[in-house]
Enzyme design. Structure first.
Site, PDB file in Angstrom:
ATOM      1  N   LYS A   1      72.556 128.810  11.007  1.00 46.70           N
ATOM      2  CA  LYS A   1      72.448 127.786   9.722  1.00 46.70           C
ATOM      3  C   LYS A   1      73.683 126.526   9.853  1.00 46.70           C
ATOM      4  CE  LYS A   1      72.351 127.293   4.755  1.00 46.70           C
ATOM      5  NZ  LYS A   1      71.981 127.773   3.387  1.00 46.70           N
TER       6      LYS A   1
ATOM      7  N   ASN B   1      63.743 126.292   4.623  1.00 47.28           N
ATOM      8  CA  ASN B   1      62.787 126.404   3.577  1.00 47.28           C
ATOM      9  C   ASN B   1      61.641 127.068   3.721  1.00 47.28           C
ATOM     10  OD1 ASN B   1      64.776 125.195   1.693  1.00 47.28           O
ATOM     11  ND2 ASN B   1      63.978 123.429   2.160  1.00 47.28           N
TER      12      ASN B   1
HETATM   13  P1  NAD Z   1      72.816 138.039  -6.672  1.00 56.40           P
HETATM   14  O1  NAD Z   1      73.956 137.288  -6.619  1.00 56.40           O
HETATM   15  O2  NAD Z   1      72.073 138.238  -8.329  1.00 56.40           O
HETATM   16  O3  NAD Z   1      73.292 139.544  -6.065  1.00 56.40           O
HETATM   17  C1  NAD Z   1      72.344 140.520  -6.138  1.00 56.40           C
HETATM   18  C2  NAD Z   1      72.802 141.768  -6.907  1.00 56.40           C
HETATM   19  O4  NAD Z   1      73.838 142.259  -6.263  1.00 56.40           O
HETATM   20  C3  NAD Z   1      73.526 141.515  -8.185  1.00 56.40           C
HETATM   21  O5  NAD Z   1      73.167 142.484  -9.254  1.00 56.40           O
HETATM   22  C4  NAD Z   1      75.103 141.670  -7.830  1.00 56.40           C
HETATM   23  O6  NAD Z   1      75.811 142.277  -8.761  1.00 56.40           O
HETATM   24  C5  NAD Z   1      74.868 142.763  -6.934  1.00 56.40           C
HETATM   25  N1  NAD Z   1      76.054 142.906  -5.723  1.00 56.40           N
HETATM   26  C6  NAD Z   1      76.592 142.004  -5.044  1.00 56.40           C
HETATM   27  N2  NAD Z   1      77.189 142.121  -4.209  1.00 56.40           N
HETATM   28  C7  NAD Z   1      77.376 143.572  -4.056  1.00 56.40           C
HETATM   29  C8  NAD Z   1      77.921 144.579  -3.244  1.00 56.40           C
HETATM   30  N3  NAD Z   1      78.627 144.359  -2.181  1.00 56.40           N
HETATM   31  N4  NAD Z   1      77.884 145.863  -3.583  1.00 56.40           N
HETATM   32  C9  NAD Z   1      76.899 146.090  -4.904  1.00 56.40           C
HETATM   33  N5  NAD Z   1      76.343 145.376  -5.596  1.00 56.40           N
HETATM   34  C10 NAD Z   1      76.527 143.981  -5.207  1.00 56.40           C
HETATM   35  O7  NAD Z   1      71.767 137.677  -5.813  1.00 56.40           O
HETATM   36  P2  NAD Z   1      71.723 137.250  -4.137  1.00 56.40           P
HETATM   37  O8  NAD Z   1      70.508 137.993  -3.676  1.00 56.40           O
HETATM   38  O9  NAD Z   1      72.917 137.583  -3.389  1.00 56.40           O
HETATM   39  O10 NAD Z   1      71.627 135.787  -4.412  1.00 56.40           O
HETATM   40  C11 NAD Z   1      70.246 135.219  -4.770  1.00 56.40           C
HETATM   41  C12 NAD Z   1      70.522 133.927  -5.430  1.00 56.40           C
HETATM   42  O11 NAD Z   1      71.011 133.004  -4.240  1.00 56.40           O
HETATM   43  C13 NAD Z   1      69.295 133.036  -6.142  1.00 56.40           C
HETATM   44  O12 NAD Z   1      69.812 132.522  -7.129  1.00 56.40           O
HETATM   45  C14 NAD Z   1      68.886 132.113  -4.919  1.00 56.40           C
HETATM   46  O13 NAD Z   1      68.477 130.927  -5.579  1.00 56.40           O
HETATM   47  C15 NAD Z   1      70.306 131.534  -4.399  1.00 56.40           C
HETATM   48  N6  NAD Z   1      70.402 131.061  -3.000  1.00 56.40           N
HETATM   49  C16 NAD Z   1      71.065 130.048  -2.751  1.00 56.40           C
HETATM   50  C17 NAD Z   1      71.113 129.342  -1.400  1.00 56.40           C
HETATM   51  C18 NAD Z   1      71.863 128.395  -1.196  1.00 56.40           C
HETATM   52  O14 NAD Z   1      71.592 127.456  -0.118  1.00 56.40           O
HETATM   53  N7  NAD Z   1      72.835 127.902  -2.142  1.00 56.40           N
HETATM   54  C19 NAD Z   1      70.126 129.956  -0.361  1.00 56.40           C
HETATM   55  C20 NAD Z   1      69.508 131.115  -0.826  1.00 56.40           C
HETATM   56  C21 NAD Z   1      69.574 131.735  -2.166  1.00 56.40           C
HETATM   57  N1  GLY Z   2      68.887 127.835   1.758  1.00 53.04           N
HETATM   58  C1  GLY Z   2      68.434 126.551   2.339  1.00 53.04           C
HETATM   59  C2  GLY Z   2      69.181 125.745   2.566  1.00 53.04           C
HETATM   60  O1  GLY Z   2      70.568 125.929   2.527  1.00 53.04           O
HETATM   61  O2  GLY Z   2      69.243 124.538   3.059  1.00 53.04           O
END
Ligand code: NAD
Ligand code: GLY
Length: 372
Positions: free
Chosen positions: A230, A248
């Site tokens: 990345k 993506n």
């Molecule tokens: P999230 O932040 O909702 O975490 C998932 C769940 O895991 C939550 O309930 C959280 O409380 C729990 N959790 C987190 N760490 C934990 C741990 N160590 N132990 C136990 N529970 C834990 O979801 P996610 O999957 O981390 O992220 C999804 C989000 O990321 C989406 O909103 C997506 O759009 C975004 N995203 C952003 C990018 C970017 O480049 N900015 C890329 C991919 C995804």
């Molecule tokens: N998750 C896609 C980007 O960061 O570009």
């Protein structure tokens, strides 16, 4: 903390390190103190992560002599909207930050995206550090500076490119992550192999089961390889004017599926990406661009680790092909009215495609819905 690896993301004045290792939470205070910010340091997390890991981070900051306070938000995607953002910004401003204060995002992608956007906008920009605690956040969302929130029009439609000062990916915290969340993050790991690293994909075929079982060495290698991949892409195209769009892969289909399931627990982001990547490969085969065996290999591997590869587990109301295609038109990646797809000529041979006949896409979705 044992032998951390550091990956540098080269972006001129906005360059930063991504440190990967086990036990980094205990070490966070010293690393954050070394950045030299004015108090207060404000650590933002969610209720689930707070119960598991906040004390370690706050203790480490205190031991390093850093004046820190914390904000705890409700967990999950439903917090990542205007209402959740307002709550977060108000709580941060209550702490009277200055331009040289620092925010710390301790959590998954939801916390990272929201805190990053708050950092980009509060006082017209203050620094922030990412401490990602999900596999998805460690391999994807914490790196690269995409920040933002969802709106009723779709996912991540309001936000900013805003880079963190440091990323600390403590692979030890993955021990507390529920298996379903670990698997969802694994989809983004596999994505790097499918985009342009066939050797990594071959390694994952042999060791992916170890990663999703939480094996420490396998997780660490998966996180390091993913972050390196990345960082390379972002260094070359920070604001996604070209090659960054390859990241993506699976997301045009995936975001549409997430929108139709209401961004809720029926379908996690990573699960949507897994289904979306299978669909992107299948579309590539139907367009005569990709050998059928490569698409089958991608599907086989994702299914073997336990990820969804079709619409079987989705509510029937979320699988309407016309509604899914309509969502694609609202995607950020629409250009000159054309929906952008990331397709593949094989494993590790992804490319950007903008002239895709949407009737072909709708037919694929129709078949996928019928098979579910
Ligand atoms: P999230 O932040 O909702 O975490 C998932 C769940 O895991 C939550 O309930 C959280 O409380 C729990 N959790 C987190 N760490 C934990 C741990 N160590 N132990 C136990 N529970 C834990 O979801 P996610 O999957 O981390 O992220 C999804 C989000 O990321 C989406 O909103 C997506 O759009 C975004 N995203 C952003 C990018 C970017 O480049 N900015 C890329 C991919 C995804
Ligand atoms: N998750 C896609 C980007 O960061 O570009």
């Amino acid at each position: 903390m044992s032998g951390a690896e550091t990956i540098s993301l080269a972006l001129g004045a906005r360059s930063y390190d991504i440190v990967v290792g086990s036990g980094l939470l205990e070490d966070a205070g010293a690393r954050i103190a070394a950045l030299g910010h004015h108090p207060p340091v404000i650590v933002v997390t969610d209720e689930t992560v707070a119960a598991l890991h906040l004390n370690t981070v706050m203790g480490s900051l205190e031991a390093a002599g850093v004046d820190a306070r914390s904000i705890v938000l409700p967990p999950g995607e439903t917090t990542k909207n205007f209402a959740g953002f307002e709550m977060l910004v108000d709580a941060i401003l209550d702490g009277r930050p200055e331009r040289r204060s620092l925010l710390v995002a301790l959590g998954g992608g939801v916390i990272g995206d929201m805190v990053g956007f708050a950092a980009a906008t509060i006082l017209r920009g203050i620094d922030f550090v990412q401490i990602p605690t999900t596999l998805l956040a460690q391999v994807d969302s914490s790196v690269g500076g995409k920040t933002g929130i969802n709106t009723r029009h779709g996912k991540n439609l309001v936000g900013a490119f805003y880079q963190p000062r440091l990323v600390l990916a403590d692979t030890g915290v993955l021990d507390t992550l529920p298996r379903r969340e670990l698997l969802a993050g694994y989809a983004e790991v596999a994505k790097y192999g499918l985009i342009n690293d066939p050797d990594f994909f071959t390694w994952l075929e042999a060791h992916g089961a170890d990663v999703v079982a939480g094996d420490a060495d396998a997780c660490r290698r998966a996180v390091v390889t993913s972050c390196r991949a990345k960082a390379d892409v972002v260094a070359g195209d920070e604001r996604e004017t070209g090659a960054r769009a390859l990241l993506n892969l699976g997301h045009t289909f995936g975001h549409a599926l997430e929108a139709e399931t209401g961004f809720g627990p029926d379908l996690l982001h990573g699960e949507a990406v897994a289904i979306g990547m299978v669909m992107a490969f299948e579309l590539s085969v139907r367009l005569g661009l990709c050998p059928a065996e490569d698409a089958a290999r991608a599907r086989r591997h994702l299914a073997a680790v336990g990820l969804p590869t079709g619409m079987e587990r989705l509510p029937a109301s979320a699988t309407d092909p016309a509604a899914l295609v309509a969502h694609m038109h609202q995607d950020k990646k629409v250009q000159d009215g054309k929906v952008t797809f990331i397709l593949a000529r094989g494993i590790g041979k992804a490319f950007i495609a903008r002239d895709i006949d949407l009737a072909e896409v709708e037919a694929l979705l129709q078949d996928a819905a019928a098979a579910a």
